[in-house]
Scaffold this active site. Structure first.
Site, PDB file in Angstrom:
ATOM      1  N   LYS A 161      -9.799   1.096  -1.881  1.00 22.62           N
ATOM      2  CA  LYS A 161      -9.802   0.611  -0.503  1.00 22.62           C
ATOM      3  C   LYS A 161     -11.185   0.754   0.121  1.00 22.62           C
ATOM      4  CE  LYS A 161      -7.100   1.115   3.781  1.00 22.62           C
ATOM      5  NZ  LYS A 161      -5.996   1.894   4.410  1.00 22.62           N
ATOM      6  N   GLU A 178       0.835  -1.200   0.000  1.00 24.93           N
ATOM      7  CA  GLU A 178       0.000   0.000   0.000  1.00 24.93           C
ATOM      8  C   GLU A 178       0.872   1.254   0.000  1.00 24.93           C
ATOM      9  OE1 GLU A 178      -3.628   1.933   2.685  1.00 24.93           O
ATOM     10  OE2 GLU A 178      -2.098   0.704   3.666  1.00 24.93           O
ATOM     11  N   CYS A 218      -4.752  -3.119   3.443  1.00 22.32           N
ATOM     12  CA  CYS A 218      -4.459  -2.789   4.837  1.00 22.32           C
ATOM     13  C   CYS A 218      -5.640  -3.047   5.780  1.00 22.32           C
ATOM     14  CB  CYS A 218      -3.975  -1.341   4.917  1.00 22.32           C
ATOM     15  SG  CYS A 218      -2.963  -0.998   6.379  1.00 22.32           S
TER      16      CYS A 218
END
Length: 269
Positions: free
Chosen positions: A114, A43, A150
């Site tokens: 995301k 990321e 993440c």
């Protein structure tokens, strides 16, 4: 089917896309792998984790240096590329934390925004970026790959959705803090075990400032949660081989997902 995987782990230079591109290029060239099936980056390897500067570093897809570089390495290594993430502009919307995914020919085949933005413990990702609205399961020549970034890893419902739709591999690209490294390692193993898939974790290492360090510890887990390849905190490219045929045979012998109830009842007393 046996496949060769490369996972890039680096210390990102804050706000400098050009220098980070050169750093990744050098790490890959030093690895000297002739045959590669999948390359995974972490990321925000492009600019590091610095929420107030996200929008200053965002790119238009049509003129993106990151796009051009990821296309280049896909073609150079004849590999599928899951390009970590960078901040991309969206027309008439906030910027997003976006992963670009390429096939071996360098064609952009999908993008993933995301899903869960992290805005706790003094961080403010949700202030500067817009969250995604859907998960992504990518069909590739090495199998179906479920994508996450993440903080997404803390939400098992997303990965269960991938599993029920036939995922062979799941990937999490992270800028995970070193203070919680044990949680990241454990969550990666758990997502592999509960869904009976290979799980690839690609994380930044090093620091952005004197108080924020990344965990490193990029790893590849097999479908039993065993770590088959792992880094510590070094800047390096991790190499691993996975065997999805072996995984599918194991799943036939242990069809755990078939025992999941459509609905779980609860009694509280």
């Amino acid at each position: 089917m046996k496949n060769k995987i490369l996972v890039v782990q680096l210390e990102a230079i804050a706000g400098d896309i050009d220098k980070n591109i050169e750093k990744v290029k050098g790490l890959l060239e030093n690895k000297k792998c002739k045959e590669v099936d999948l390359i995974v980056l972490p990321e925000l390897w492009t600019i590091g984790w610095d929420c107030p500067n996200f929008n200053k570093c965002s790119e238009e897809l049509s003129s993106s240096k990151v796009f051009d570089f990821l296309k280049y390495i896909a073609q150079k290594y004849n590999a599928n590329v899951i390009g970590g993430s960078s901040v991309l502009k969206k027309e008439n919307e906030k910027d997003r934390n976006t992963c670009l995914i390429f096939d071996r020919q360098g064609n952009l085949i999908a993008t993933y925004d995301k899903y869960h933005l992290f805005s706790h413990r003094g961080q403010s990702e949700g202030t500067y970026l817009e969250e995604g609205t859907t998960g992504l399961l990518v069909n590739t020549d090495i199998g179906k790959i479920g994508i996450s970034i993440c903080y997404d890893i803390r939400f098992p419902e997303l990965f269960r959705k991938y599993a029920f739709n036939g995922a062979d591999i799941m990937v999490n690209m992270a800028a995970w803090p070193s203070a919680f490294v044990d949680e990241y390692i454990t969550l990666s193993k758990a997502r592999a075990i509960e869904n009976q898939v290979y799980f690839i974790s690609a994380c930044l290492t090093g620091k952005i400032n004197e108080s924020f360090y990344f965990s490193g510890n990029s790893q590849v887990c097999d479908y039993k949660g065993r770590i088959i390849a792992k880094l510590e905190k070094e800047e390096e490219v991790l190499y691993a081989e996975i065997d999805t045929d072996e995984m599918k045979q194991y799943k036939k012998q242990m069809p755990i997902l078939n025992d999941t109830k459509a609905k779980y009842n609860l009694m509280e007393i």
